[in-house]
Design a protein around this motif. Structure first.
Motif, PDB file in Angstrom:
ATOM      1  N   LYS A  74      10.938 -38.380  22.660  1.00  0.00           N
ATOM      2  CA  LYS A  74      11.013 -39.845  22.636  1.00  0.00           C
ATOM      3  C   LYS A  74      10.178 -40.405  21.482  1.00  0.00           C
ATOM      4  CE  LYS A  74      10.155 -44.040  25.313  1.00  0.00           C
ATOM      5  NZ  LYS A  74       9.252 -44.649  24.321  1.00  0.00           N
ATOM      6  N   GLU A  75       8.952 -39.892  21.327  1.00  0.00           N
ATOM      7  CA  GLU A  75       8.061 -40.390  20.282  1.00  0.00           C
ATOM      8  C   GLU A  75       8.623 -40.084  18.888  1.00  0.00           C
ATOM      9  OE1 GLU A  75       4.462 -38.431  21.255  1.00  0.00           O
ATOM     10  OE2 GLU A  75       4.125 -39.611  23.099  1.00  0.00           O
ATOM     11  N   GLU A  76       9.138 -38.862  18.699  1.00  0.00           N
ATOM     12  CA  GLU A  76       9.654 -38.473  17.392  1.00  0.00           C
ATOM     13  C   GLU A  76      10.895 -39.300  17.025  1.00  0.00           C
ATOM     14  OE1 GLU A  76       9.449 -35.981  13.883  1.00  0.00           O
ATOM     15  OE2 GLU A  76       8.053 -36.494  15.503  1.00  0.00           O
ATOM     16  N   SER A  77      11.793 -39.490  17.997  1.00  0.00           N
ATOM     17  CA  SER A  77      12.994 -40.278  17.715  1.00  0.00           C
ATOM     18  C   SER A  77      12.634 -41.734  17.434  1.00  0.00           C
ATOM     19  CB  SER A  77      13.981 -40.191  18.887  1.00  0.00           C
ATOM     20  OG  SER A  77      13.497 -40.857  20.030  1.00  0.00           O
ATOM     21  N   GLU A  78      11.573 -42.231  18.052  1.00  0.00           N
ATOM     22  CA  GLU A  78      11.138 -43.603  17.801  1.00  0.00           C
ATOM     23  C   GLU A  78      10.577 -43.731  16.381  1.00  0.00           C
ATOM     24  OE1 GLU A  78       7.688 -46.434  19.587  1.00  0.00           O
ATOM     25  OE2 GLU A  78       9.225 -45.744  20.989  1.00  0.00           O
ATOM     26  N   ARG A  79       9.776 -42.760  15.957  1.00  0.00           N
ATOM     27  CA  ARG A  79       9.220 -42.805  14.595  1.00  0.00           C
ATOM     28  C   ARG A  79      10.334 -42.758  13.555  1.00  0.00           C
ATOM     29  NH1 ARG A  79       4.909 -39.029  12.747  1.00  0.00           N
ATOM     30  NH2 ARG A  79       6.202 -37.342  13.547  1.00  0.00           N
ATOM     31  N   LEU A  80      11.344 -41.930  13.809  1.00  0.00           N
ATOM     32  CA  LEU A  80      12.450 -41.836  12.861  1.00  0.00           C
ATOM     33  C   LEU A  80      13.313 -43.095  12.918  1.00  0.00           C
ATOM     34  CD1 LEU A  80      13.858 -40.126  10.740  1.00  0.00           C
ATOM     35  CD2 LEU A  80      15.220 -39.088  12.564  1.00  0.00           C
ATOM     36  N   VAL A 108      17.346 -37.033  14.901  1.00  0.00           N
ATOM     37  CA  VAL A 108      18.266 -37.925  14.191  1.00  0.00           C
ATOM     38  C   VAL A 108      19.308 -38.486  15.154  1.00  0.00           C
ATOM     39  CG1 VAL A 108      20.081 -38.024  12.423  1.00  0.00           C
ATOM     40  CG2 VAL A 108      17.940 -36.840  11.936  1.00  0.00           C
ATOM     41  N   PHE A 109      19.829 -37.644  16.041  1.00  0.00           N
ATOM     42  CA  PHE A 109      20.834 -38.086  17.004  1.00  0.00           C
ATOM     43  C   PHE A 109      20.326 -39.270  17.828  1.00  0.00           C
ATOM     44  CE2 PHE A 109      22.500 -37.878  21.351  1.00  0.00           C
ATOM     45  CZ  PHE A 109      23.876 -37.983  21.120  1.00  0.00           C
ATOM     46  N   PHE A 110      19.151 -39.132  18.409  1.00  0.00           N
ATOM     47  CA  PHE A 110      18.622 -40.202  19.258  1.00  0.00           C
ATOM     48  C   PHE A 110      18.134 -41.396  18.442  1.00  0.00           C
ATOM     49  CE2 PHE A 110      18.391 -36.919  22.615  1.00  0.00           C
ATOM     50  CZ  PHE A 110      18.943 -37.643  23.654  1.00  0.00           C
ATOM     51  N   ALA A 111      17.566 -41.142  17.269  1.00  0.00           N
ATOM     52  CA  ALA A 111      17.097 -42.254  16.431  1.00  0.00           C
ATOM     53  C   ALA A 111      18.263 -43.132  16.007  1.00  0.00           C
ATOM     54  CB  ALA A 111      16.356 -41.716  15.205  1.00  0.00           C
ATOM     55  N   ALA A 112      19.354 -42.510  15.578  1.00  0.00           N
ATOM     56  CA  ALA A 112      20.540 -43.272  15.179  1.00  0.00           C
ATOM     57  C   ALA A 112      21.066 -44.087  16.352  1.00  0.00           C
ATOM     58  CB  ALA A 112      21.618 -42.326  14.649  1.00  0.00           C
ATOM     59  N   ALA A 113      21.091 -43.473  17.542  1.00  0.00           N
ATOM     60  CA  ALA A 113      21.561 -44.186  18.730  1.00  0.00           C
ATOM     61  C   ALA A 113      20.668 -45.378  19.056  1.00  0.00           C
ATOM     62  CB  ALA A 113      21.610 -43.220  19.916  1.00  0.00           C
ATOM     63  N   ARG A 114      19.370 -45.239  18.826  1.00  0.00           N
ATOM     64  CA  ARG A 114      18.430 -46.312  19.176  1.00  0.00           C
ATOM     65  C   ARG A 114      18.508 -47.500  18.223  1.00  0.00           C
ATOM     66  NH1 ARG A 114      12.696 -43.772  21.013  1.00  0.00           N
ATOM     67  NH2 ARG A 114      12.394 -45.975  21.504  1.00  0.00           N
ATOM     68  N   VAL A 115      18.958 -47.268  16.982  1.00  0.00           N
ATOM     69  CA  VAL A 115      19.090 -48.407  16.059  1.00  0.00           C
ATOM     70  C   VAL A 115      20.530 -48.917  16.003  1.00  0.00           C
ATOM     71  CG1 VAL A 115      17.147 -47.618  14.659  1.00  0.00           C
ATOM     72  CG2 VAL A 115      19.480 -46.972  13.998  1.00  0.00           C
ATOM     73  N   GLY A 116      21.407 -48.327  16.832  1.00  0.00           N
ATOM     74  CA  GLY A 116      22.793 -48.800  16.876  1.00  0.00           C
ATOM     75  C   GLY A 116      23.666 -48.259  15.775  1.00  0.00           C
ATOM     76  N   ALA A 117      23.186 -47.232  15.055  1.00  0.00           N
ATOM     77  CA  ALA A 117      24.018 -46.610  14.017  1.00  0.00           C
ATOM     78  C   ALA A 117      25.041 -45.689  14.658  1.00  0.00           C
ATOM     79  CB  ALA A 117      23.139 -45.835  13.040  1.00  0.00           C
ATOM     80  N   ILE A 118      26.042 -45.310  13.895  1.00  0.00           N
ATOM     81  CA  ILE A 118      27.062 -44.374  14.358  1.00  0.00           C
ATOM     82  C   ILE A 118      26.829 -43.059  13.638  1.00  0.00           C
ATOM     83  CG2 ILE A 118      29.529 -43.890  14.475  1.00  0.00           C
ATOM     84  CD1 ILE A 118      30.021 -46.907  14.447  1.00  0.00           C
ATOM     85  N   LEU A 119      26.451 -42.035  14.390  1.00  0.00           N
ATOM     86  CA  LEU A 119      26.139 -40.747  13.789  1.00  0.00           C
ATOM     87  C   LEU A 119      27.427 -39.967  13.527  1.00  0.00           C
ATOM     88  CD1 LEU A 119      23.725 -38.940  12.937  1.00  0.00           C
ATOM     89  CD2 LEU A 119      23.994 -37.768  15.132  1.00  0.00           C
ATOM     90  N   VAL A 120      27.607 -39.576  12.279  1.00  0.00           N
ATOM     91  CA  VAL A 120      28.782 -38.791  11.878  1.00  0.00           C
ATOM     92  C   VAL A 120      28.339 -37.336  11.791  1.00  0.00           C
ATOM     93  CG1 VAL A 120      30.592 -38.478  10.152  1.00  0.00           C
ATOM     94  CG2 VAL A 120      29.618 -40.762  10.557  1.00  0.00           C
ATOM     95  N   VAL A 121      28.730 -36.521  12.781  1.00  0.00           N
ATOM     96  CA  VAL A 121      28.312 -35.118  12.783  1.00  0.00           C
ATOM     97  C   VAL A 121      29.312 -34.315  11.967  1.00  0.00           C
ATOM     98  CG1 VAL A 121      27.029 -35.228  14.935  1.00  0.00           C
ATOM     99  CG2 VAL A 121      29.460 -34.757  15.014  1.00  0.00           C
ATOM    100  N   LEU A 122      28.803 -33.567  10.996  1.00  0.00           N
ATOM    101  CA  LEU A 122      29.634 -32.868  10.019  1.00  0.00           C
ATOM    102  C   LEU A 122      29.548 -31.363  10.235  1.00  0.00           C
ATOM    103  CD1 LEU A 122      28.398 -35.046   7.061  1.00  0.00           C
ATOM    104  CD2 LEU A 122      30.692 -35.151   8.055  1.00  0.00           C
ATOM    105  N   ASN A 123      30.707 -30.735  10.272  1.00  0.00           N
ATOM    106  CA  ASN A 123      30.794 -29.296  10.471  1.00  0.00           C
ATOM    107  C   ASN A 123      30.001 -28.580   9.379  1.00  0.00           C
ATOM    108  OD1 ASN A 123      31.799 -26.533  10.367  1.00  0.00           O
ATOM    109  ND2 ASN A 123      33.462 -27.216  11.671  1.00  0.00           N
ATOM    110  N   ASN A 124      29.086 -27.700   9.783  1.00  0.00           N
ATOM    111  CA  ASN A 124      28.208 -27.096   8.777  1.00  0.00           C
ATOM    112  C   ASN A 124      28.868 -25.981   7.969  1.00  0.00           C
ATOM    113  OD1 ASN A 124      28.045 -24.774  10.409  1.00  0.00           O
ATOM    114  ND2 ASN A 124      26.137 -25.432  11.365  1.00  0.00           N
ATOM    115  N   THR A 125      30.163 -25.748   8.201  1.00  0.00           N
ATOM    116  CA  THR A 125      30.897 -24.801   7.358  1.00  0.00           C
ATOM    117  C   THR A 125      31.829 -25.513   6.387  1.00  0.00           C
ATOM    118  OG1 THR A 125      32.751 -24.556   8.920  1.00  0.00           O
ATOM    119  CG2 THR A 125      30.855 -23.090   9.214  1.00  0.00           C
ATOM    120  N   TYR A 126      31.770 -26.847   6.340  1.00  0.00           N
ATOM    121  CA  TYR A 126      32.640 -27.591   5.429  1.00  0.00           C
ATOM    122  C   TYR A 126      32.453 -27.143   3.978  1.00  0.00           C
ATOM    123  CZ  TYR A 126      34.332 -31.312   8.612  1.00  0.00           C
ATOM    124  OH  TYR A 126      34.962 -32.023   9.589  1.00  0.00           O
TER     125      TYR A 126
END
Length: 614
Positions: A74-80, A108-126
């Motif tokens: 929680k603390e780390e996602s808040e700082r980010l 990053v997942f939770f931080a983006a959710a907390r600021v209302g951003a939309i996280l685009v998860v990208l396949n790491n083999t792209y």
């Protein structure tokens, strides 16, 4: 009167000899309505769980040494999140991430959710071209179809349409053996152009450092620079709603281009909660999760299912490593293990002696998904891994993802032959080609309805309209494209696929993009790609090609290299057949409408491979 009595007696006699037929049971099921759906955001979920389980360990990454409690997360996602506000991230902005499994990914997942951003998860083999397409596609003006009011897609009011593409991307220079330095060199720390999008403002190195690119820690430092960001975060979080889109998950389709499913806080919180319930997770459970976080398996069935239950999750390595899984199961005394069948085959086939303290006595459950479980593998799971309560599962990205999941108490036969029962608050039906519900036991296309359906495909109203259908009651149904049947108890068996998908080790491969790549070769006139059964991966890519007039046949390895230049390595054809060679007919089998008959190609491939083996 006598005649009437005689007829009545005759009818009574016939009713005993020929009892009335039982009413038809139709293939439509509904999940239980308890427990009630949670109406909270991901940020609120994390706050609640941190209050209840603050000192409990939540995340363990043996390969980085990280051990985060719920309070730490929680603390780390808040700082980010404060750092994201300092970057100017607005509600609806797209934030991309491309990395292996690490603690910063979840932050990053939770931080983006907390600021209302939309996280685009990208396949790491792209490949670079696939990455550029995904980043560019995640922008552009938002267009929607108009489903019934109950499911109305929100349109641009909840999205910031003022620019194209992702605004920020978090990335690592390497992901396992996958080198991304070429991508970083091409873009630069503050990219000016990627594909056709001019929007990507900044690239952030998620772990460590790379040249003069800003880092994860730099972003946190920006957020700590002004106390006003704390008030901004409070205001931003109070403006969010559970129905807001928070995640874009890419899934390919028949067009060959990836589609991005728009998933909400409400989708993810509730689906992950019901998944954990089916596994009977508690705060004393420890899940070992080798699947990647860029996939719903790792992100939802793994991480979020654990967070909703106050459990602990262990990600043994950056990318899948069977030896690391063995050590994690032993060292962390894991009670659950996730994976696709090929992962379990690899884990059980690790050469050499196991660690001296290798102990699977704590294992009891887990989820196997992505492909059917062979009976011999299931036996080894019981005998060698002690997973007597493993559960089978079925889902798709557009459903957040899980639709059906077995219970830990189901019989072995049930867990081997079905994918369980539908989850709470979801509905499912099986229909024929005309859209009519079929009787129980009959095969047809599986459709899903309920809280977990995506809001549609990002910037793709045509595919959204093709994939969803509204019935006469105003209920929105997702057409899965999969063939299935129900039994009398409501258990579902997936019997085939309407979509022409190759499932290689749990990864979906769509033939059209490979066909398009092969036909781009100057020596090839036509290409048709099918699935070839494979003992290790379940299915691999097989390609039939027709040479252009006067051209010489390229070698198999040349064609594989050609494919890999723009597509992932796993999409390169393992088997290549040429029309008119090696006993393969010179005539391409086609239907009346001009489509290649792939059923005949599969038969031809079987015959050709049998001859090769002689």
């Amino acid at each position: 009167m006598t005649t009437t009595r005689s007829v009545q007696r005759l009818q009574q006699t016939l009713s005993h000899v020929q009892p009335a037929s039982a009413p038809v049971q139709w293939s439509i099921v509904a999940g239980p309505t308890e427990p009630e759906l949670l109406d909270i955001t991901l940020g609120e979920l994390l706050t609640i769980q941190a209050l209840q389980y603050g000192n409990y360990e939540c995340l363990v990454f043996p390969w980085t040494g990280a051990r985060w409690t719920y309070a730490n997360l929680k603390e780390e996602s808040e700082r980010l999140a404060l750092g994201m506000l300092a970057m100017g991230i607005q509600k609806g902005d797209r934030v991309g991430i491309m990395a292996g499994n690490c603690e910063q990914y979840i932050s990053v997942f939770f931080a983006a959710a907390r600021v209302g951003a939309i996280l685009v998860v990208l396949n790491n083999t792209y490949t670079p071209s696939e990455l550029h397409y995904a980043l560019d596609h995640s922008g552009n003006s938002q267009r929607f179809i108009s489903p019934p009011p109950k499911y109305k897609l929100e349109g641009t009011n909840s999205i910031n349409p003022s620019y194209l593409g992702c605004k920020v991307m978090f990335i690592t220079p390497r992901i396992g053996r996958h080198n991304l330095e070429e991508v970083l060199q091409r873009l630069g720390p503050q990219p000016k152009d990627i594909g056709t999008s001019k929007a990507l403002e900044e690239i952030v190195i998620l772990r460590g450092t790379y040249e003069n690119f800003p880092t994860y820690n730099d972003i946190i430092a920006r957020g700590a620079s002004q106390s006003t960001y704390n008030y901004m975060l409070q205001e931003r979080e109070s403006s969010l709603r559970p129905d807001d889109v928070c995640n874009l998950q890419f899934t390919s389709g028949s067009t060959g281009n990836p589609k991005a499913a728009m998933l909400t806080h409400h989708n993810l919180v509730n689906n992950s909660r019901f998944i954990g319930d089916r596994m009977k997770l508690t705060s004393f459970d420890v899940l070992c999760c080798p699947p990647p976080l860029f996939h719903c398996f790792g992100l939802v069935l793994g991480m979020l299912a654990v967070v909703t239950h106050g459990s602990k999750i262990v990600f043994p390595s950056e990318t899948f490593d069977p030896k690391a899984v063995i050590h994690a199961v032993s060292d962390e005394k894991c009670t659950a293990l996730h994976g696709v069948p090929t992962m379990f085959e690899a884990i059980l086939s690790v050469p050499g002696p196991k660690p001296a303290n290798f102990d699977t006595s704590n294992l009891r459950t887990g989820i196997i998904a992505g492909a059917p479980v062979p009976r011999p593998l299931m036996k080894r799971l019981f005998e060698e891994l002690n997973m007597t309560e493993y559960t089978s599962s079925y889902g798709l990205t557009e459903a957040s993802p899980t639709c059906f999941n077995a219970f830990t108490t189901d019989s072995i036969h049930t867990r081997l032959t079905t994918v369980g029962k539908v989850l709470p608050h979801a509905r499912a039906k099986i229909v024929d080609a005309k859209g009519n519900i079929v009787p129980v036991g009959q095969r047809g296309e599986l459709l899903m309805a309920g809280y977990q359906l995506t809001k549609g495909y990002w910037n793709n109203p045509e595919k959204t309209a093709e994939t969803f259908v509204t019935d006469s009651d105003g209920t929105l149904w997702l057409k899965t494209g999969d063939e299935a049947s129900f039994n009398e108890q409501g258990y579902c068996t997936i019997t085939g696929r309407f979509k022409d998908i190759i499932i290689r080790g749990g990864e979906n491969i769509y033939p059209l993009e490979i066909e398009e790549r092969l036909t781009a070769h100057s020596d090839i006139e036509l290409a048709s790609v099918i699935a070839i059964p494979d003992q290790k991966y379940g299915e691999v890519v097989g390609a039939f090609i027709q040479l252009s007039t006067g051209k010489t046949r390229p070698s198999d390895e040349d064609l594989r290299r050609w494919t890999r230049e723009t597509l992932g390595r796993h999409k390169a054809p393992q088997y290549i057949f040429v029309f008119g060679e090696e006993g393969v007919s010179s005539t391409v089998p086609i239907t009346g409408s001009g489509k290649v008959r792939k059923v005949e190609l599969r038969a031809m491939a079987t015959e050709a491979l049998a001859k090769r083996a002689q």
